[in-house]
Design a protein around this motif. Structure first.
Motif, mmCIF file in Angstrom:
data_model
loop_
_atom_site.group_PDB
_atom_site.id
_atom_site.type_symbol
_atom_site.label_atom_id
_atom_site.label_comp_id
_atom_site.label_asym_id
_atom_site.label_seq_id
_atom_site.Cartn_x
_atom_site.Cartn_y
_atom_site.Cartn_z
ATOM 1 N N LYS A 21 0.825 -1.213 0.000
ATOM 2 C CA LYS A 21 0.000 0.000 0.000
ATOM 3 C C LYS A 21 0.857 1.260 0.000
ATOM 4 C CE LYS A 21 -4.228 1.331 -0.002
ATOM 5 N NZ LYS A 21 -4.923 1.207 -1.285
ATOM 6 N N GLU A 22 1.959 1.238 0.787
ATOM 7 C CA GLU A 22 2.822 2.409 0.863
ATOM 8 C C GLU A 22 3.383 2.773 -0.509
ATOM 9 O OE1 GLU A 22 2.870 0.297 4.793
ATOM 10 O OE2 GLU A 22 3.119 -0.319 2.731
ATOM 11 N N MET A 23 3.862 1.776 -1.235
ATOM 12 C CA MET A 23 4.454 2.044 -2.546
ATOM 13 C C MET A 23 3.381 2.385 -3.576
ATOM 14 S SD MET A 23 7.519 2.248 -1.879
ATOM 15 C CE MET A 23 7.849 2.832 -3.529
ATOM 16 N N ASP A 24 2.187 1.818 -3.430
ATOM 17 C CA ASP A 24 1.072 2.216 -4.305
ATOM 18 C C ASP A 24 0.848 3.719 -4.192
ATOM 19 O OD1 ASP A 24 0.682 -0.472 -4.879
ATOM 20 O OD2 ASP A 24 -1.212 -0.638 -3.782
ATOM 21 N N ILE A 25 0.815 4.210 -2.950
ATOM 22 C CA ILE A 25 0.542 5.627 -2.708
ATOM 23 C C ILE A 25 1.705 6.486 -3.193
ATOM 24 C CG2 ILE A 25 0.215 7.361 -0.892
ATOM 25 C CD1 ILE A 25 -1.332 5.112 0.655
ATOM 26 N N ILE A 26 2.926 6.103 -2.850
ATOM 27 C CA ILE A 26 4.101 6.910 -3.202
ATOM 28 C C ILE A 26 4.288 6.963 -4.717
ATOM 29 C CG2 ILE A 26 6.631 6.989 -3.082
ATOM 30 C CD1 ILE A 26 6.292 5.838 -0.168
ATOM 31 N N LEU A 27 4.317 5.807 -5.366
ATOM 32 C CA LEU A 27 4.565 5.792 -6.813
ATOM 33 C C LEU A 27 3.335 6.182 -7.615
ATOM 34 C CD1 LEU A 27 6.896 2.680 -7.202
ATOM 35 C CD2 LEU A 27 7.514 5.098 -7.219
ATOM 36 N N ALA A 45 13.617 5.058 -17.948
ATOM 37 C CA ALA A 45 14.205 5.023 -16.608
ATOM 38 C C ALA A 45 13.140 4.677 -15.562
ATOM 39 C CB ALA A 45 14.872 6.355 -16.288
ATOM 40 N N TYR A 46 11.960 5.272 -15.691
ATOM 41 C CA TYR A 46 10.882 4.990 -14.743
ATOM 42 C C TYR A 46 10.463 3.527 -14.840
ATOM 43 C CZ TYR A 46 6.739 5.571 -11.890
ATOM 44 O OH TYR A 46 5.801 5.441 -10.884
ATOM 45 N N GLU A 47 10.404 3.028 -16.061
ATOM 46 C CA GLU A 47 10.053 1.622 -16.273
ATOM 47 C C GLU A 47 11.075 0.710 -15.586
ATOM 48 O OE1 GLU A 47 7.693 -0.252 -20.044
ATOM 49 O OE2 GLU A 47 9.335 1.121 -20.433
ATOM 50 N N SER A 48 12.346 1.054 -15.679
ATOM 51 C CA SER A 48 13.369 0.235 -15.011
ATOM 52 C C SER A 48 13.248 0.350 -13.495
ATOM 53 C CB SER A 48 14.773 0.587 -15.498
ATOM 54 O OG SER A 48 15.176 1.855 -15.066
ATOM 55 N N LEU A 49 12.849 1.524 -12.991
ATOM 56 C CA LEU A 49 12.631 1.681 -11.556
ATOM 57 C C LEU A 49 11.501 0.774 -11.078
ATOM 58 C CD1 LEU A 49 13.138 3.159 -8.847
ATOM 59 C CD2 LEU A 49 11.446 4.838 -9.595
ATOM 60 N N LEU A 50 10.465 0.623 -11.878
ATOM 61 C CA LEU A 50 9.332 -0.215 -11.480
ATOM 62 C C LEU A 50 9.709 -1.691 -11.371
ATOM 63 C CD1 LEU A 50 6.304 1.371 -13.376
ATOM 64 C CD2 LEU A 50 7.032 1.721 -11.004
ATOM 65 N N GLU A 51 10.872 -2.067 -11.900
ATOM 66 C CA GLU A 51 11.355 -3.439 -11.773
ATOM 67 C C GLU A 51 12.051 -3.679 -10.426
ATOM 68 O OE1 GLU A 51 10.578 -5.790 -13.984
ATOM 69 O OE2 GLU A 51 9.503 -4.228 -15.079
ATOM 70 N N VAL A 52 12.376 -2.606 -9.725
ATOM 71 C CA VAL A 52 13.063 -2.703 -8.430
ATOM 72 C C VAL A 52 12.048 -3.129 -7.367
ATOM 73 C CG1 VAL A 52 14.344 -1.391 -6.680
ATOM 74 C CG2 VAL A 52 14.726 -0.936 -9.118
ATOM 75 N N PRO A 53 12.427 -4.050 -6.468
ATOM 76 C CA PRO A 53 11.502 -4.483 -5.418
ATOM 77 C C PRO A 53 11.050 -3.326 -4.516
ATOM 78 C CG PRO A 53 13.393 -5.965 -5.547
ATOM 79 C CD PRO A 53 13.695 -4.785 -6.443
ATOM 80 N N ASP A 54 9.795 -3.398 -4.086
ATOM 81 C CA ASP A 54 9.219 -2.361 -3.224
ATOM 82 C C ASP A 54 10.081 -2.028 -2.004
ATOM 83 O OD1 ASP A 54 7.076 -2.043 -4.891
ATOM 84 O OD2 ASP A 54 5.584 -2.870 -3.519
ATOM 85 N N PRO A 55 10.582 -3.032 -1.265
ATOM 86 C CA PRO A 55 11.359 -2.681 -0.066
ATOM 87 C C PRO A 55 12.581 -1.813 -0.370
ATOM 88 C CG PRO A 55 10.758 -4.998 -0.006
ATOM 89 C CD PRO A 55 10.388 -4.474 -1.374
#
Length: 88
Positions: A21-27, A45-55
């Motif tokens: 939920k936290e990452m849903d709100i932030i991103l 770049a944003y697409e590659s960031l979305l591949e990074v794990p939430d934690p």
């Protein structure tokens, strides 16, 4: 061929459906405010960031760990950190 509009819609959806939920709100909030202004390279770049794990992203945003400085998405992480999720 995917249009820029469709690409942004997919990225917006992925931003709001991260798994925590936290990452849903932030991103999700960041994507709603800023995706329209990102160019092709920044969208990559944003697409590659979305591949990074939430934690990992959460730890960068909260200051627990420093974000990597040498990744294509590094400047976007700074924008996300500075993005105001809630305006008073």
């Amino acid at each position: 061929i995917e249009t820029m509009d469709n690409r942004r819609k997919k990225l917006l959806f992925r931003s709001w459906h991260r798994g925590t939920k936290e990452m849903d709100i932030i991103l999700g909030n960041f994507a709603e405010k800023h995706l329209a202004a990102l160019d092709d390279t920044q969208l990559d770049a944003y697409e590659s960031l979305l591949e990074v794990p939430d934690p990992d992203i959460y730890n960068w945003v909260t200051g627990k760990n420093p974000p990597p400085a040498n990744e294509p998405y590094s400047s976007l992480v700074e924008k996300i950190i500075n993005n105001k999720v809630y305006e008073a």
